[in-house]
Design a protein around this motif. Structure first.
Motif, PDB file in Angstrom:
ATOM      1  N   ARG A 167       0.920  -1.068  -0.226  1.00  0.00           N
ATOM      2  CA  ARG A 167       0.024  -0.030   0.132  1.00  0.00           C
ATOM      3  C   ARG A 167       0.761   0.925   0.317  1.00  0.00           C
ATOM      4  N   GLY A 168       0.745   1.979  -0.927  1.00  0.00           N
ATOM      5  CA  GLY A 168       1.439   3.365  -0.898  1.00  0.00           C
ATOM      6  C   GLY A 168       2.407   3.590  -1.372  1.00  0.00           C
ATOM      7  N   ASP A 169       2.325   2.575  -2.821  1.00  0.00           N
ATOM      8  CA  ASP A 169       3.758   2.465  -3.767  1.00  0.00           C
ATOM      9  C   ASP A 169       3.135   2.859  -4.915  1.00  0.00           C
ATOM     10  N   VAL A 170       3.568   4.205  -5.856  1.00  0.00           N
ATOM     11  CA  VAL A 170       3.258   4.400  -7.541  1.00  0.00           C
ATOM     12  C   VAL A 170       3.221   2.912  -8.188  1.00  0.00           C
ATOM     13  N   LEU A 171       3.039   2.973  -9.457  1.00  0.00           N
ATOM     14  CA  LEU A 171       3.037   2.030 -10.254  1.00  0.00           C
ATOM     15  C   LEU A 171       3.411   3.423 -11.656  1.00  0.00           C
ATOM     16  N   THR A 172       4.128   2.520 -12.747  1.00  0.00           N
ATOM     17  CA  THR A 172       3.701   3.567 -13.507  1.00  0.00           C
ATOM     18  C   THR A 172       4.128   2.172 -14.876  1.00  0.00           C
ATOM     19  N   PHE A 173       3.244   2.232 -15.584  1.00  0.00           N
ATOM     20  CA  PHE A 173       2.946   1.667 -16.715  1.00  0.00           C
ATOM     21  C   PHE A 173       1.760   1.947 -18.720  1.00  0.00           C
TER      22      PHE A 173
END
Length: 130
Positions: free
Chosen positions: A51-57
Motif C-alpha cells: 500500500r502506498g507504492d506508485v506504479l507507472t506502466f
C-alpha cells in the motif's frame, strides 16, 4: 480486503485491479520491463508491492500512473477494482473526428475512381489527375 501492511505480488495486483485481462499478460508486462514501482523498474512478476507504492506502466496508447491503496483477495467487479488504486495519470485528450471526412454519397469508389486509383498506384499519377 486484506491486511494493509502486507506485501503482495505485482502481477497479481495488476490483474486484480483489472488493468489487464489475464494474469499471464500482467506477468509479461512486468517481466518485459514495462512496469516501474516508485520510479524503479520491476524485473520480476513476483516483485513485492504494498500500500502506498506508485506504479507507472503503459496501457493502450497512454501511460498509467497509479498509487496502490489496498490489496484484493479476489478479482472482483470493476467497481471493486477501482477502490484498489488512485489514478494519478494525466487526463486523456479527446480527439474529435472532423465532420465531412467521408466521401460524399456512397462510401464505395465508383468504377472511374477505381481506374484513377489504379493509374496512381502504377506510377502514372499525372494521368489520373486529368
Amino acid at each position: 480486503m486484506v491486511d494493509q501492511s502486507q506485501k503482495f505480488r505485482l502481477d497479481k495486483w495488476i490483474w486484480q485491479a483489472r488493468f489487464v485481462k489475464s494474469r499471464s499478460l500482467a506477468a509479461a508486462l512486468v517481466t518485459g520491463g514495462h512496469v516501474r514501482v516508485n520510479g524503479n523498474r520491476a524485473g520480476k512478476a513476483s516483485h513485492a508491492v504494498q500500500r502506498g507504492d506508485v506504479l507507472t506502466f503503459p496501457q493502450g496508447d497512454r501511460i498509467r500512473v497509479v498509487r496502490i491503496l489496498a490489496a484484493a483477495t479476489r478479482r472482483g467487479p470493476a467497481t471493486e477494482a477501482q477502490t484498489l488504486y488512485d489514478d494519478m495519470s494525466p487526463p486523456v485528450e479527446k480527439t474529435e473526428i472532423p465532420q465531412g471526412a467521408r466521401i460524399e454519397g456512397n462510401s464505395r469508389p465508383t468504377k472511374r475512381d477505381r481506374r484513377k486509383l489504379d493509374l496512381y498506384r502504377k506510377g502514372r499519377g499525372d494521368e489520373a489527375l486529368e
